[in-house]
Design a protein around this motif. Structure first.
Motif, mmCIF file in Angstrom:
data_model
loop_
_atom_site.group_PDB
_atom_site.id
_atom_site.type_symbol
_atom_site.label_atom_id
_atom_site.label_comp_id
_atom_site.label_asym_id
_atom_site.label_seq_id
_atom_site.Cartn_x
_atom_site.Cartn_y
_atom_site.Cartn_z
ATOM 1 N N ASP A 188 1.108 0.710 -15.159
ATOM 2 C CA ASP A 188 0.492 1.043 -13.863
ATOM 3 C C ASP A 188 0.476 2.548 -13.590
ATOM 4 O O ASP A 188 -0.131 2.992 -12.626
ATOM 5 C CB ASP A 188 1.198 0.293 -12.717
ATOM 6 N N ALA A 189 1.126 3.343 -14.444
ATOM 7 C CA ALA A 189 1.063 4.804 -14.323
ATOM 8 C C ALA A 189 -0.200 5.262 -15.041
ATOM 9 O O ALA A 189 -0.278 5.236 -16.264
ATOM 10 C CB ALA A 189 2.298 5.447 -14.929
ATOM 11 N N LYS A 190 -1.195 5.662 -14.260
ATOM 12 C CA LYS A 190 -2.540 5.855 -14.807
ATOM 13 C C LYS A 190 -2.928 7.315 -15.019
ATOM 14 O O LYS A 190 -2.408 8.219 -14.364
ATOM 15 C CB LYS A 190 -3.570 5.209 -13.873
ATOM 16 N N ILE A 191 -3.875 7.491 -15.940
ATOM 17 C CA ILE A 191 -4.499 8.795 -16.189
ATOM 18 C C ILE A 191 -5.965 8.648 -15.795
ATOM 19 O O ILE A 191 -6.689 7.847 -16.387
ATOM 20 C CB ILE A 191 -4.405 9.182 -17.672
ATOM 21 N N HIS A 217 13.048 3.112 -7.476
ATOM 22 C CA HIS A 217 12.624 3.076 -6.071
ATOM 23 C C HIS A 217 11.197 2.564 -5.883
ATOM 24 O O HIS A 217 10.652 2.649 -4.779
ATOM 25 C CB HIS A 217 12.776 4.471 -5.460
ATOM 26 N N GLY A 218 10.611 2.072 -6.959
ATOM 27 C CA GLY A 218 9.258 1.504 -6.842
ATOM 28 C C GLY A 218 8.186 2.523 -6.536
ATOM 29 O O GLY A 218 7.224 2.230 -5.841
ATOM 30 N N MET A 219 8.374 3.754 -7.057
ATOM 31 C CA MET A 219 7.379 4.803 -6.797
ATOM 32 C C MET A 219 6.298 4.786 -7.880
ATOM 33 O O MET A 219 6.581 4.479 -9.039
ATOM 34 C CB MET A 219 8.063 6.169 -6.754
ATOM 35 N N ASN A 265 9.814 13.116 -1.606
ATOM 36 C CA ASN A 265 8.879 12.022 -1.332
ATOM 37 C C ASN A 265 9.605 10.745 -0.939
ATOM 38 O O ASN A 265 9.224 10.074 0.024
ATOM 39 C CB ASN A 265 7.995 11.757 -2.560
ATOM 40 N N LEU A 266 10.666 10.434 -1.681
ATOM 41 C CA LEU A 266 11.419 9.211 -1.387
ATOM 42 C C LEU A 266 12.001 9.262 0.023
ATOM 43 O O LEU A 266 11.872 8.316 0.788
ATOM 44 C CB LEU A 266 12.540 9.022 -2.412
ATOM 45 N N GLU A 267 12.601 10.408 0.365
ATOM 46 C CA GLU A 267 13.177 10.555 1.708
ATOM 47 C C GLU A 267 12.130 10.356 2.793
ATOM 48 O O GLU A 267 12.441 9.961 3.909
ATOM 49 C CB GLU A 267 13.773 11.957 1.875
ATOM 50 N N ASN A 268 10.900 10.693 2.457
ATOM 51 C CA ASN A 268 9.830 10.620 3.455
ATOM 52 C C ASN A 268 8.908 9.418 3.274
ATOM 53 O O ASN A 268 7.814 9.385 3.840
ATOM 54 C CB ASN A 268 9.023 11.922 3.428
ATOM 55 N N ASN A 269 9.352 8.480 2.450
ATOM 56 C CA ASN A 269 8.571 7.251 2.248
ATOM 57 C C ASN A 269 7.198 7.477 1.639
ATOM 58 O O ASN A 269 6.282 6.686 1.855
ATOM 59 C CB ASN A 269 8.385 6.504 3.570
ATOM 60 N N ILE A 270 7.034 8.569 0.909
ATOM 61 C CA ILE A 270 5.771 8.812 0.194
ATOM 62 C C ILE A 270 5.993 8.303 -1.226
ATOM 63 O O ILE A 270 6.704 8.910 -2.020
ATOM 64 C CB ILE A 270 5.414 10.310 0.204
ATOM 65 N N MET A 271 5.396 7.162 -1.526
ATOM 66 C CA MET A 271 5.773 6.431 -2.738
ATOM 67 C C MET A 271 4.799 6.584 -3.901
ATOM 68 O O MET A 271 4.837 5.812 -4.861
ATOM 69 C CB MET A 271 5.941 4.944 -2.388
ATOM 70 N N PHE A 272 3.916 7.571 -3.812
ATOM 71 C CA PHE A 272 2.893 7.752 -4.835
ATOM 72 C C PHE A 272 2.709 9.258 -5.024
ATOM 73 O O PHE A 272 2.674 10.008 -4.037
ATOM 74 C CB PHE A 272 1.593 7.070 -4.345
ATOM 75 N N PHE A 273 2.657 9.695 -6.288
ATOM 76 C CA PHE A 273 2.498 11.133 -6.542
ATOM 77 C C PHE A 273 1.697 11.350 -7.822
ATOM 78 O O PHE A 273 1.865 10.608 -8.796
ATOM 79 C CB PHE A 273 3.879 11.805 -6.678
ATOM 80 N N MET A 320 0.833 -1.215 0.000
ATOM 81 C CA MET A 320 0.000 0.000 0.000
ATOM 82 C C MET A 320 0.861 1.256 0.000
ATOM 83 O O MET A 320 1.610 1.494 0.949
ATOM 84 C CB MET A 320 -0.921 0.002 1.226
ATOM 85 N N LYS A 321 0.762 2.012 -1.093
ATOM 86 C CA LYS A 321 1.500 3.274 -1.179
ATOM 87 C C LYS A 321 0.569 4.436 -0.871
ATOM 88 O O LYS A 321 -0.612 4.379 -1.192
ATOM 89 C CB LYS A 321 2.080 3.444 -2.584
ATOM 90 N N ILE A 322 1.130 5.473 -0.252
ATOM 91 C CA ILE A 322 0.366 6.677 0.061
ATOM 92 C C ILE A 322 0.880 7.800 -0.821
ATOM 93 O O ILE A 322 2.090 7.949 -1.015
ATOM 94 C CB ILE A 322 0.561 7.064 1.548
ATOM 95 N N GLY A 323 -0.059 8.592 -1.360
ATOM 96 C CA GLY A 323 0.353 9.688 -2.224
ATOM 97 C C GLY A 323 -0.447 10.949 -1.997
ATOM 98 O O GLY A 323 -1.425 10.952 -1.243
ATOM 99 N N TYR A 324 -0.018 12.026 -2.655
ATOM 100 C CA TYR A 324 -0.739 13.310 -2.602
ATOM 101 C C TYR A 324 -0.643 13.947 -3.983
ATOM 102 O O TYR A 324 0.257 13.609 -4.762
ATOM 103 C CB TYR A 324 -0.166 14.221 -1.508
#
Length: 292
Positions: free
Chosen positions: A137-140, A93-95, A48-56, A1-5
């Motif tokens: 998997d990179a979606k629009i 990095h699997g983002m 984001n990577l430094e903060n473990n936020i893996m979705f943008f 489960m990745k979290i993004g903003y």
DNA sequence: AGTTGTCAAGCTAGT
DNA sequence: ACTAGCTTGACAACT
């Protein structure tokens, strides 16, 4: 489960959404602006990577006027190396990356001209993701569109026009339930006609639904994704206090979010937090997942 | 330097 | 017939 903003980082002092007025368009201005945006996007992803936020979610202004006739410049080849570098970074990095064209994209419009402009806009978005070399998997994500007084016909038109899209765009497109016109149920009908995956927006679902339980709704949307589409995506938001219904909350209520995670436990999603304070709420959510 | 009106694109609902 | 709201930032013209 990745979290993004979505689109904006308010901590690092730059944005990847610089634009300018159409009236002041010039090739020089265009190139400078895109270069600035890409440089900032790179910074955001490193933050984001430094903060473990893996979705943008990348904002649609990354390349301003990309689908407008005024823009004849070949930005894909000019910035190819820069896009590739960013794509390589995220893949390494699997983002996860997504994009969300705005309300002007209506592939079920009645006017042919609007459909054409919408298709161009979608192609712009997919060219960005393609230039980065990202997988399917990179979606629009878009909404189904207008109703035009007859939802059944509007859905038929969506399905018909969807089939006319080029393969590369189709592979990235997903539809999201909205808060006024197209419910999850409507989106599932579109899915049956087109196989396009349904991105579940739980806040919109609160505003417009057909009495499905939350867990049931989440499962129905989850089922529309194929393996090659990647982990199913989900938009999460909360009602802003003392604002009109549908307004997004200023900051995440971590207790509510925790409850939501309990409701969907065992069902994997990458979650986009549509909350006004952006990365700040994402950081809180990442902390919660870490501790839980 | 700070403030304010305006910006490519369209739909819907309310007056 | 017309306009506010979506959702909201960022530009650009003006103090």
């Amino acid at each position: 489960m990745k979290i993004g903003y979505p689109c904006i980082n308010s901590s690092i002092g730059c944005t990847a959404n610089h634009t300018f007025r159409l009236a002041s368009y010039s090739e020089k201005r265009f190139i400078e602006t895109v270069a600035e945006n890409i440089a900032c996007l790179d910074k955001i992803l490193r933050f984001n990577l430094e903060n473990n936020i893996m979705f943008f979610r990348i904002g649609s202004d990354l390349v301003p006027f990309a689908s407008h006739p005024v823009c004849t410049f070949n930005w894909v080849s000019f910035f190819q190396k820069d896009f590739k570098k960013i794509g390589d970074f995220t893949k390494k990095h699997g983002m996860r990356i997504s994009m969300h064209p705005d309300q002007f994209v209506l592939i079920n419009a009645i006017k042919e001209e609007i459909v054409q402009k919408s298709v161009s806009e979608l192609q712009y978005h997919r060219k960005v993701l393609d230039a980065m070399g990202l997988d399917q998997d990179a979606k629009i994500q878009i909404h189904v569109g207008g109703v035009y007084g007859d939802k059944a016909s509007a859905i038929e038109r969506f399905a018909y026009n969807y089939k006319l899209l080029d393969t590369k765009t189709k592979k990235r497109l997903v539809i999201e339930n909205d808060d006024r016109l197209y419910s999850l149920k409507d989106c599932l009908e579109v899915h049956r006609k087109t196989s396009v995956p349904v991105l579940f927006d739980c806040f919109h679902h609160e505003c417009l639904n057909n009495n499905e339980s939350l867990r049931k709704a989440v499962l129905l949307a989850h089922r529309t994704w194929k393996k090659k589409d990647g982990c199913p995506l989900l938009d999460y938001s909360e009602q802003a206090k003392n604002k009109r219904s549908g307004a997004h909350a200023a900051s995440i209520n971590i207790r509510k979010f925790k409850k939501f995670l309990e409701v969907i436990s065992g069902i994997d999603f990458d979650i986009m937090l549509e909350i006004k304070d952006k990365e700040k709420s994402a950081l809180k959510a990442v902390q919660l997942l870490k501790s839980g």
